[in-house]
Scaffold this motif. Sequence first.
Motif: not given
Lengths: 436, 326, 304
Positions: B124-125, C28, C30-37, C41-42
């Motif tokens: 995740y970001k 790269k 754009g590769a992988g995901r850019t969704m926020k945690g 998750s924290y």
Amino acid sequence: MPIARAAKRATVRLGAVALVGALLAACGAGNSSGSDSSDSAGGKVTLTVDLFGSFGFKEAGLYEEYQKLNPGVTIKQSDTQDEADYWKSLQTRLAGGGGLADVQGVEVGRIASVTQQQSDKFQDLKEFGADKLKGEFAEAKWSAATTKDGKILGLGTDVGPEAMCYRTDLFKQAGLPTDREELAKKWATWDGYLELGKEYKKKAPAKSAWLDSVASLYGIMIGQEEERYYDASGELIYEKNPAVKAAWDASVEAAEAGLSAKLDQWSPQWNQAFAAGSFATIPCPAWMLGYVKGQAGEKGQGKWDIAKLPGGAGNWGGSYLSIPRAAKHKKEAYQLIEWLTAPEQQAKVFQKQGNFPSSTGAIEKIADAKDAYFSNAPIGQIFGDAAKESPVQVLGVHDQNVMQQITNALSEVERKGVSSEKAWGTAKKGVANVIG
Amino acid sequence: MSLTATAKAGPRRPAGTGPGPDDGRAAALRRTWRKASPYAYIAPFFTLFLAFGLFPLLYTAFVSLYRVELQTSGEMEWRGLANYTALFSDEFFWTSLRNTFTIGVLSTVPQLAMALGLAHLLNYKLRGRTFIRTAILLPYATSVAAATLVFAQLFGRDFGLINYVIGLVGFDPVDWQTGTVASQIAVSTIVIWRWTGYNALIYLAGMQSIPHELYEAAEMDGASRWRQFIHVTLPGLRPTIIFTVIISTIGATQLFGEPLLFEGSISGGISHQYQTLGLYMYEQGWGFFHLGRAAAIAWVMFVLIVVIVGVNALIVRRRTRKEAGR
Amino acid sequence: MTALAAPPTAPGKDGPPQTPPPGRRLRKRGAGRTMKGGWLSYVILGFALLISAFPFYWTIVAASRSNADMAQVPPSLLPGPNLIKNFEQVLEEADIGKALLNSLIVSSSITLGTVLCCTLAGFAFAKLKFKGRGALLTLTIGTMMIPPQLGVIPLFMLIAELQWVNQLQAVILPGLVSAFGVFFMRQYLVQSLPDELIEAARVDGASTARIFWSIVIPIARPGMAVLGMLTFMTAWNDFFWPIIALSSQEPTVQVALRQLGGGYVNDQSVIMAGTLLGTLPVLLVFGLLGRQIVGGIMQGAVKG
């Protein structure tokens, strides 16, 4: 095609340089850091002494004294607490012929291996005139380090006459007598000792057991016997030896009665338990005194006392100083060990550390020694009597490992509640595995 | 063989040093050299490899056929396969084999599962992600010796922090050294602690190389995050997962330092309860000084690893084929 | 054996078709995901960090207290005043100064040698054609499966024969044999070094050696750095072979740690202080180069 040619050369060179460079870097690094301490230039000698447990030379200030007497000599000691680790590393280096110290300590449980299997790897001290010292040592001590063909492979340092150490403060809390004479009478036999233990258990302070571990109990009991694992002809007899059986049974009884703190000897937990008061008694060969002091620390001063051992005198352990054939300064090393094992020095080590002398002259010197840490117990007398009365033990090549297998199995009874029969079976398999 | 190649190329060098008029010979030389030169590149590695890798390996096989004792290593007594056959009736060998397997499972499975989960989160970001990644890798930087010494203390029976916490929660203290399951869990914990972060980063790298379009497509199909994880991430990670499984399995088969230092006992506890094959070999060789028997155990370990990797390869191949057929 | 070779290369196959320009980082966009945690998750990550950091903290606590403190219930969770005293005792009981120096010598020699040998061999396996290439590569990879314990007995006999026992080269030279390193560099070069570059250089008349120096090395440098870091850490932390080949007279840090229990007073706090001293250098390297190491491992994972 100059480039191609140059390149060819470069390639070959590269390969060569990479290899040689790697080799050189490695060797250079190895040498520059200097494993050898043999800077004998200018008459200066650095003697290396490699020991296990605590011989007490450093603690008694003997190295400093020797260096003052012999200005050209510097002594460097390294040590390993666990004798098994030490022995492994010594054997590895003996096989490899490198990295040996000038003086190596040898435990009495290993001395038979040295005299019977490795007499070619240790220096015959007779060459330096050690035979003239024969009368100065206890007979048994001397003969154990002598090979059949008369080579002398080690000089005795200490012996391990046995007694019982106990915590007077814990005894008081449990309503037991604390006087050493009275206790000696109460636990004249091992049965008496176990009975007292059961009494202690009823009224003992929380988290405090009667004894540290049944392995120490077994060890001290077997030390009272003349024949243990091997007979005089070198045959393995432990299975049918009633003495082994008796020590085993008593240990099992202690384990099953829950008298032990279930500690593993020489483990960190065991060390911590000295200070924490997890046990009230600990079988004490003389060399254990220094260990108790070290682990129980200043706070333990005056809380400990020493009484005669149940069931008669015995001997557990003791050591030798030997010189490997591959040592760099054999002559200087011999001078050092002759001095270290001389009566005066042995007496000093005893006074500081409690390691009981094997030199008869030293034993006389310390006859009235008392130890303030142990409530002024007359250690000279207690251990002196024990040393005089203890049997001359028959030693075998695998003594130490056989004992380790047996005490491991006893620990199973103690800590896992395994039945005595099953554990004995394990011990036998373990011994077979050791002997190979 | 690499050595001879270098040597062959060597002597011909002087021939070409002068500005050569005979181009034919030079060309021939060049051709020979071009064929030989690659060997020069692998020569340094293979020289070392032959001396310190291959030779010991083969010599171990030789030693395993003899009775050799460390104290008397000069005397070798021919035993044939007796060192091997003795293992079959050796209870301690079977115990250590079993332990190697159970500790292997106990350490590898949770380790990789947790690594996968962590990698998913790390993907995740996140704020401070470089910090998080570095911190999570920290255990990997410690040595087995250091980690084990610390954990041995945490797992202490009487004064260990873990037992203290267990006591706070209201349970009885656990004897982490003596109990078979307990001690194996303790040893596995050390392995898990050291390697989870490392594997998480490997998985993270694998996840990042999964094309973004796949997720977009899945999202358009209305797949939830969980379904995306199952249907996009996991299949995409397959090769990476297999890689880590194999590497961890090899590591588990060779496990040695943790059980040795946990109590400092070469028998892996009083009843060999957490003695691994590696440790049993060490006990035979450096505790009892039976070098021949130790060598036999070492070879058994090697064969075992080859079998495990082979089985892994077979499974992979079959699954790949099946999928290709689908 | 092919199983080992296959999976690591596979991510490349499944990965994006566009190969990154050689020599650059493989990050790269754009590769992988850019969704926020989310907060969860924290929380979970925070917990994981806590677990990975706690033993370090505990080492500091234990190293700064006394043996008696360590035997207390409840245990003390805050650092105490004895750190310096314990350090002093460590220095007195085990030759940690020498051990640190030895470890430094050993680890750097192994690192330099390994990186050099492995880059050379990796290049040959990746880009040069020669007879027996496949077989030799398989052999190399196969040795990755050999338990280090296996070779120890003859290796020891060899070292003994050479009279190297207790000398640093006994640890350095065997440490240079890194099948993993060869494999790693091969994978790295297979992917970052386009064949066209080599062919173009050849057309220009450059020899293999020249190509190696002026083209391969610059491109391989990031990979070499990663391999170097990994090798250094492995070498620093290695202890199976050093405890056999060396002794307390010529210790590496790990050997010294093992021997530390050997003092007259076997003190838990002192042992922990020693552990701390032995771990600090690696932690320091990690603190300085953490980002690169993380990047390296991830890069290595995709490539190797």
